[in-house]
Design a protein around this motif. Structure first.
Motif, PDB file in Angstrom:
ATOM      1  N   LYS A  25       6.685  -1.863   2.439  1.00 35.41           N
ATOM      2  CA  LYS A  25       5.688  -2.426   3.367  1.00 35.41           C
ATOM      3  C   LYS A  25       6.323  -3.293   4.454  1.00 35.41           C
ATOM      4  O   LYS A  25       5.614  -3.938   5.226  1.00 35.41           O
ATOM      5  CB  LYS A  25       4.668  -3.277   2.593  1.00 35.41           C
ATOM      6  N   LYS A  45      -0.564 -11.800  13.621  1.00 35.97           N
ATOM      7  CA  LYS A  45      -0.798 -10.511  12.977  1.00 35.97           C
ATOM      8  C   LYS A  45       0.280 -10.117  11.987  1.00 35.97           C
ATOM      9  O   LYS A  45       0.276  -8.998  11.486  1.00 35.97           O
ATOM     10  CB  LYS A  45      -0.896  -9.409  14.050  1.00 35.97           C
ATOM     11  N   ARG A  46       1.253 -11.024  11.722  1.00 39.13           N
ATOM     12  CA  ARG A  46       2.336 -10.648  10.816  1.00 39.13           C
ATOM     13  C   ARG A  46       2.922 -11.869  10.123  1.00 39.13           C
ATOM     14  O   ARG A  46       2.813 -12.988  10.597  1.00 39.13           O
ATOM     15  CB  ARG A  46       3.418  -9.878  11.566  1.00 39.13           C
ATOM     16  N   ASN A  87      -7.839 -15.172  10.695  1.00 38.97           N
ATOM     17  CA  ASN A  87      -7.954 -14.240  11.818  1.00 38.97           C
ATOM     18  C   ASN A  87      -8.449 -14.962  13.079  1.00 38.97           C
ATOM     19  O   ASN A  87      -9.314 -14.468  13.798  1.00 38.97           O
ATOM     20  CB  ASN A  87      -8.880 -13.077  11.445  1.00 38.97           C
ATOM     21  N   SER A 106       3.116  -6.473   8.256  1.00 41.54           N
ATOM     22  CA  SER A 106       1.898  -6.493   9.069  1.00 41.54           C
ATOM     23  C   SER A 106       0.782  -7.111   8.223  1.00 41.54           C
ATOM     24  O   SER A 106       0.884  -7.186   6.992  1.00 41.54           O
ATOM     25  CB  SER A 106       1.503  -5.071   9.480  1.00 41.54           C
ATOM     26  N   LYS A 107      -0.257  -7.547   8.876  1.00 39.92           N
ATOM     27  CA  LYS A 107      -1.395  -8.136   8.157  1.00 39.92           C
ATOM     28  C   LYS A 107      -1.966  -7.131   7.162  1.00 39.92           C
ATOM     29  O   LYS A 107      -2.238  -7.464   6.007  1.00 39.92           O
ATOM     30  CB  LYS A 107      -2.468  -8.618   9.131  1.00 39.92           C
ATOM     31  N   THR A 108      -2.105  -5.894   7.586  1.00 36.14           N
ATOM     32  CA  THR A 108      -2.651  -4.850   6.718  1.00 36.14           C
ATOM     33  C   THR A 108      -1.787  -4.656   5.473  1.00 36.14           C
ATOM     34  O   THR A 108      -2.299  -4.614   4.351  1.00 36.14           O
ATOM     35  CB  THR A 108      -2.752  -3.516   7.495  1.00 36.14           C
ATOM     36  N   ASP A 109      -0.471  -4.552   5.672  1.00 32.43           N
ATOM     37  CA  ASP A 109       0.429  -4.349   4.530  1.00 32.43           C
ATOM     38  C   ASP A 109       0.459  -5.569   3.621  1.00 32.43           C
ATOM     39  O   ASP A 109       0.503  -5.436   2.392  1.00 32.43           O
ATOM     40  CB  ASP A 109       1.839  -4.002   5.012  1.00 32.43           C
ATOM     41  N   TRP A 110       0.438  -6.766   4.197  1.00 28.83           N
ATOM     42  CA  TRP A 110       0.432  -8.007   3.415  1.00 28.83           C
ATOM     43  C   TRP A 110      -0.800  -8.051   2.511  1.00 28.83           C
ATOM     44  O   TRP A 110      -0.714  -8.378   1.328  1.00 28.83           O
ATOM     45  CB  TRP A 110       0.465  -9.197   4.373  1.00 28.83           C
ATOM     46  N   GLU A 111      -1.955  -7.696   3.073  1.00 28.12           N
ATOM     47  CA  GLU A 111      -3.197  -7.701   2.303  1.00 28.12           C
ATOM     48  C   GLU A 111      -3.229  -6.573   1.280  1.00 28.12           C
ATOM     49  O   GLU A 111      -3.761  -6.729   0.180  1.00 28.12           O
ATOM     50  CB  GLU A 111      -4.398  -7.627   3.244  1.00 28.12           C
ATOM     51  N   GLU A 112      -2.634  -5.429   1.634  1.00 25.50           N
ATOM     52  CA  GLU A 112      -2.607  -4.292   0.709  1.00 25.50           C
ATOM     53  C   GLU A 112      -1.822  -4.624  -0.563  1.00 25.50           C
ATOM     54  O   GLU A 112      -2.174  -4.162  -1.655  1.00 25.50           O
ATOM     55  CB  GLU A 112      -2.002  -3.062   1.398  1.00 25.50           C
ATOM     56  N   ASN A 115      -4.012  -6.104  -3.068  1.00 28.41           N
ATOM     57  CA  ASN A 115      -4.928  -5.141  -3.695  1.00 28.41           C
ATOM     58  C   ASN A 115      -4.219  -4.186  -4.648  1.00 28.41           C
ATOM     59  O   ASN A 115      -4.871  -3.495  -5.422  1.00 28.41           O
ATOM     60  CB  ASN A 115      -5.659  -4.331  -2.620  1.00 28.41           C
TER      61      ASN A 115
END
Length: 188
Positions: A25, A45-46, A87, A106-112, A115
């Motif tokens: 990630k 964003k990161r 955000n 990235s924000k998406t990968d960090w949050e993923e 999960n």
């Protein structure tokens, strides 16, 4: 990448598969001196992890003067986490004081990762707490005299004094560059 893995394993336990997922990630960012990792007025964003170099957190006061709030060295997270998480637009800049190499999520990968990896939130929270502590703990006490503040800077950041511009150090200490030059000359 091993530095990031070692950092994570100091904080919590994850297995080899989970480490591989974390590593998948990430990306490597080479940030040139004076370039920004994140900027005031923009939403962060990161999340970064400094492999090489020195970053600083800075802002402009109501007189338009640039104030250095903190320095972030090798082996530390670099992120404006409250605004990243909420955000919302940042009020500070995260800028490279030297050429830097940073592992970036990235924000998406960090949050993923939260999960996907059981227990990642506990590890993440500890990393963020260390990041926030790093950014807050070493601000000089303005009630101290300038020489005392500079000596504390040298103690807290022993390898930074000859690596980063004097203007940033002076701003961090709340003195002019001329005053800092005098102080440095007097303590040698």
């Amino acid at each position: 990448m091993q530095e990031l893995t070692d950092y994570i394993l100091q904080i919590g336990n994850i297995n080899k598969q989970q480490i591989e997922l974390v590593e998948s990630k990430t990306a490597i960012l080479d940030l040139k001196k004076d370039a920004y990792f994140s900027e005031a007025g923009l939403i962060p964003k990161r999340v970064g992890f400094v492999l090489e170099g020195v970053m600083r957190g800075c802002y402009y006061n109501n007189k338009g003067e640039e104030i250095t709030r903190c320095f972030i060295g090798k082996g530390n997270l670099v992120v404006d986490y409250p605004n990243f998480e909420a955000n919302t637009a940042s009020s500070e800049y995260l800028q490279a004081c030297t050429d830097c190499k940073i592992i970036v999520f990235s924000k998406t990968d960090w949050e993923e990762l939260s999960n996907t990896i059981v227990g990642w939130d506990v590890i993440k929270n500890k990393m963020v707490q260390q990041c926030l502590y790093q950014k807050s703990r070493k601000s000089p006490v303005i009630s101290q005299d300038a020489t005392t503040r500079y000596l504390a800077f040298l103690k807290n950041y022993p390898s930074f004094a000859n690596r980063i511009p004097l203007a940033y150090i002076a701003s961090f200490l709340g003195v002019t560059q001329q005053s800092l030059s005098r102080i440095r000359k007097n303590i040698r």
